[in-house]
Design a protein around this motif. Structure first.
Motif, mmCIF file in Angstrom:
data_model
loop_
_atom_site.group_PDB
_atom_site.id
_atom_site.type_symbol
_atom_site.label_atom_id
_atom_site.label_comp_id
_atom_site.label_asym_id
_atom_site.label_seq_id
_atom_site.Cartn_x
_atom_site.Cartn_y
_atom_site.Cartn_z
ATOM 1 N N ASN A 53 0.840 -1.206 0.000
ATOM 2 C CA ASN A 53 0.000 0.000 0.000
ATOM 3 C C ASN A 53 0.873 1.253 0.000
ATOM 4 O O ASN A 53 1.738 1.421 0.856
ATOM 5 C CB ASN A 53 -0.914 -0.019 1.235
ATOM 6 N N ASP A 54 0.632 2.108 -0.976
ATOM 7 C CA ASP A 54 1.334 3.389 -1.099
ATOM 8 C C ASP A 54 0.528 4.415 -0.294
ATOM 9 O O ASP A 54 -0.483 4.897 -0.773
ATOM 10 C CB ASP A 54 1.383 3.722 -2.605
ATOM 11 N N ARG A 55 0.970 4.675 0.933
ATOM 12 C CA ARG A 55 0.347 5.571 1.917
ATOM 13 C C ARG A 55 -0.754 4.873 2.722
ATOM 14 O O ARG A 55 -1.506 4.078 2.197
ATOM 15 C CB ARG A 55 -0.256 6.834 1.287
ATOM 16 N N TYR A 56 -0.814 5.276 4.022
ATOM 17 C CA TYR A 56 -1.812 4.682 4.939
ATOM 18 C C TYR A 56 -1.997 5.638 6.108
ATOM 19 O O TYR A 56 -1.932 6.864 5.932
ATOM 20 C CB TYR A 56 -1.289 3.287 5.347
ATOM 21 N N HIS A 57 -2.137 5.048 7.274
ATOM 22 C CA HIS A 57 -2.454 5.804 8.488
ATOM 23 C C HIS A 57 -1.473 6.953 8.793
ATOM 24 O O HIS A 57 -1.899 8.054 9.164
ATOM 25 C CB HIS A 57 -2.481 4.766 9.617
#
Ligand code: ADP
Length: 237
Positions: free
Chosen positions: A105-109
């Motif tokens: 995932n490219d970017r998250y929390h």
């Protein structure tokens, strides 16, 4: 201060984080290609946030300045988009992790926390901490009720804001709302703070100014050294 649920599913969940222009899309892409070579295309999902949901589309429109949302409205949209991304029937992150797949995932929390923490006065570090903590509290609540998933591995690419802005200008020729150097400097303060809080939760800070291939090698070696990697490999048909 682990506000998320450790990934309870058999699949491996890997997240890339960093400032715009730090190279996280590049590294997410290279890692997913390397994993696909090993596991086959159907077991590896390269994805990103904002996601492809309609809420994700509305967030992108707002970031590009097509219309303006209040910072709080934008935060709630990021959280709504994340829940859609996590829970979408069959194709969401959680259903895939449940099947033992690998999700990159490219970017998250951390992106929501860091970008959402930007204070009105960019130098006001105290206000920034208050914002970080208030979103942290919100996430504790959501976690208790619904169960956000903590990634097995998080890579934060460390690149000075000035270099990020240069890379963005060279590669895209346009600068989005978040992509000014002053703002990126404030965002980076938040990333450093989050790294200090969560460094024991498989969160790695990587020097993102090295050549792309060198970073990719370190990422792949770290992924392969993770205890869950062998378990995921054993699930090979
Ligand atoms: P992000 O997803 O963090 O916004 P990208 O992966 O899209 O960043 O990279 C932005 C630009 O920087 C692209 O042109 C990319 O080729 C370049 N880039 C990425 N990583 C590096 C690196 N380690 N060194 C030099 N340039 C890089």
């Amino acid at each position: 201060m682990n506000v998320l649920t450790p990934n309870p599913y058999p699949g491996l969940f890997i997240v890339f984080e960093g400032l715009d222009g730090s190279g996280e899309s590049t590294q997410a892409d290279l890692l997913s290609k390397a994993l696909k070579a090993e596991f086959g295309g159907s077991r590896v999902w390269l994805t990103k946030e904002p996601s492809e949901s309609s809420v994700g589309g509305a967030i992108r429109d707002s970031l590009q300045g097509i219309y303006r949302l209040s910072p709080t409205a934008l935060q709630f949209m990021f959280i709504a988009d994340r829940f859609i991304h996590l829970t979408k029937e069959k194709s969401g992150i959680i259903p895939r992790l449940g099947r033992g797949d690998l999700v990159v995932n490219d970017r998250y929390h951390f992106s929501t926390m860091s970008f959402g923490s930007i204070p009105a006065d960019l130098d006001d570090e105290e206000e920034q901490l208050v914002r970080l903590h208030s979103y942290g509290e919100l996430l504790v609540l959501l976690n208790q009720r619904i169960g956000l998933v903590w990634p097995d591995l998080t890579f934060i690419l460390q690149v000075p804001p000035k270099v990020c802005v240069q890379r963005i200008a060279e590669s895209r020729g346009h600068v989005e709302l978040f992509e000014e150097e002053m703002k990126l400097t404030a965002v980076w303060r938040a990333y450093e703070y989050l790294h200090r809080c969560y460094r024991d939760a498989e969160v790695y800070l990587l020097d993102g100014e090295r050549p792309i291939e060198v970073i990719a090698e370190e990422v792949l070696a770290t992924v392969k050294a993770h205890p869950k990697f062998r378990a995921v490999s054993n699930l090979l048909p």
